[in-house]
Motif scaffolding. Structure first.
Motif, short mmCIF file in Angstrom:
data_model
loop_
_atom_site.label_atom_id
_atom_site.label_comp_id
_atom_site.label_asym_id
_atom_site.label_seq_id
_atom_site.Cartn_x
_atom_site.Cartn_y
_atom_site.Cartn_z
N SER A 88 7.92 -6.23 6.70
CA SER A 88 7.63 -5.52 5.46
C SER A 88 6.59 -6.27 4.63
N ASP A 91 5.08 -4.32 -0.92
CA ASP A 91 5.33 -2.98 -1.47
C ASP A 91 6.34 -2.18 -0.66
N SER A 93 6.06 -1.32 2.55
CA SER A 93 5.47 -0.68 3.72
C SER A 93 5.42 -1.65 4.90
N SER A 266 13.12 0.56 3.63
CA SER A 266 12.01 0.37 2.68
C SER A 266 10.77 1.13 3.10
N THR A 270 8.91 4.16 1.17
CA THR A 270 7.49 4.02 0.83
C THR A 270 6.68 5.18 1.37
N LYS A 274 4.43 8.05 -0.72
CA LYS A 274 3.02 8.33 -0.44
C LYS A 274 2.77 9.82 -0.28
#
Length: 431
Positions: A88, A91, A93, A266, A270, A274
């Motif tokens: 990860s 953020d 991603s 996560s 994320t 988006k």
């Protein structure tokens, strides 16, 4: 077909073993020369029950070999599995730098048709990006296919899961790739799902996120059980008998950790943001898990009237038994907070070790559970290693300054321990 595995970590080593076990010629490629030298001797660089013996078996037979030579390995193999890490980023991603590097190496060094198969857990749309990376790196436009074939391995049970999978998922838009992958997995009789690359990539994230949701749901419910004086283990038993729910992942405790659930949840959150979609349930799952360790620490803090000047024995460091993986382990959060509040920490784990950084120099790492208990004001059990249940708790009580046991995994017999004179507190034990 000869198979190349790029990346020899947990997924790569297990994947290499599986294909060697069913009869294929397999090569593991890694840039880490130290790992490769150990693997050439049949030795693993991490702990996974049963895997090292099978690696050694196939190294000895010559069916499995390891190398650091990218050019030769990519040139000589027909099918290439990407098993590199996707950790990860800050953020949430997934970091695809290692996937991108491997794709560029393939494009630059390939000398004929290749089937590139992504085994690493990657965000939806990565298969399309890998195609672009390979094409951009090619000096000659050799044909190739890119397929997604996610892994579904449990740490500590990887050999069982790899040799007896409950499903095989293939994501590809190429009939040639589909036929080759079916040939590779010729010996497995489990259900197959052949679908689009994006669907295959999302199946992996959706699966792990759903399991994480079950864990966080039970952890949150356990807090209510404490208030209602109800035992969450009995709740889980009653729920698990419903075949629509099942008994797995209903154990309340300190929360999930390891290399998969935290980063996969996560990344899915994320990705959703988006695309302007709010996955509020998964956002809640992450928050419950992030703070679950603090729920137990509050109980310990209250019992001891603060941590300053107290000695706390922490039993278990790995995020689960039968692994040495401490990534996102709840025990680390607990240790960090204990040190912050000026407690003395005595730690024992039969396999896992602390990171070698200055932050943990104050922790006394013990060679046995008994050593960790000496003079302790409280015990926090963080990993359900079987040896903790088998400990002579009657004798162990004499080692303690105060017989306070906080069971972060609800693995102990509460009635027995209380009968021995312990103050026992689990998570959701109801009293």
């Amino acid at each position: 077909m000869k198979i190349l595995i790029i990346g020899t970590g947990y997924v790569g080593a297990t994947t290499a073993m599986v294909f060697a076990e069913i009869g294929w010629q397999v090569t593991g490629l890694d840039i880490d020369a130290g790992k490769i030298e150990r693997l050439k001797k049949g030795q693993l660089h991490f702990h996974e029950p049963g895997l090292e013996d099978l690696i050694a078996k196939h190294v000895q037979s010559g069916r499995l070999r390891f190398t650091t030579d990218k050019a030769a390995a990519i040139k000589e193999h027909d099918v290439i599995f990407l098993c590199v890490g996707t950790p990860s980023l800050p953020d949430g991603s997934a970091d695809l730098r290692y996937v991108g590097q491997a794709a560029e190496d393939i494009g630059r060094l390939m000398k004929g048709y290749k089937l590139v198969v992504t085994k690493s857990t990657v965000p939806v749309g990565t298969q399309e990006q890998i195609k672009k990376w390979i094409e951009a790196a090619q000096q000659t436009a050799y044909p190739f296919d890119v397929a997604s074939n996610p892994e579904f391995l449990r740490e500590g049970k990887a050999v069982e899961d790899a040799l007896h999978p409950d499903r095989i998922v293939i994501g590809t838009d190429s009939q040639r790739a589909t036929e080759q992958l079916k040939k590779l997995y010729w010996s497995f009789s489990c259900p197959w799902i052949v679908t689009t690359p994006r669907t295959a990539e999302l199946i992996k994230y959706a699966s792990n996120s759903f399991l994480a949701t079950k864990i966080s749901y039970m952890n949150e419910l356990a807090r209510l059980c404490d208030e209602l004086e109800v035992n969450v283990k009995e709740i889980a038993e009653g729920m698990g008998l419903d075949p629509r729910i099942g008994p797995s992942f209903l154990q309340a405790g300190l929360g999930y950790g390891g290399s998969c659930f935290p980063k996969d949840v996560s990344e899915l959150v994320t990705t959703s943001r988006k695309h302007h979609v709010n996955l509020r349930i998964l956002e809640g799952v992450t928050e419950v898990n992030r703070m679950q360790y603090a729920y137990l620490l509050d109980k310990v803090r209250s019992r001891l009237s603060g941590f300053a000047g107290k000695t706390v024995a922490v039993l278990g460091l790995a995020f689960k038994p039968d692994t040495d993986d401490i990534r996102e382990a709840p025990a680390l959060r607990i240790i960090d907070q204990l040190l912050l509040e000026q407690a003395s920490v005595q730690l024992y784990d039969p396999i896992a070790s602390l990171p070698g950084n200055a932050a943990y120099q104050a922790v006394k790492f013990c060679t046995s559970a008994e050593d960790a208990l000496k003079g302790a004001d409280a015990i926090i059990l963080c990993t359900e290693w079987p040896e903790f249940a088998q400990l002579d708790w009657k004798k162990a009580k004499k080692l303690l300054k105060q017989p306070n046991l906080f069971d972060g995994r609800n693995m102990m017999d509460a009635k027995r321990l209380r009968a021995l004179g312990y103050y026992y507190q689990g998570i959701g034990s109801g009293y």
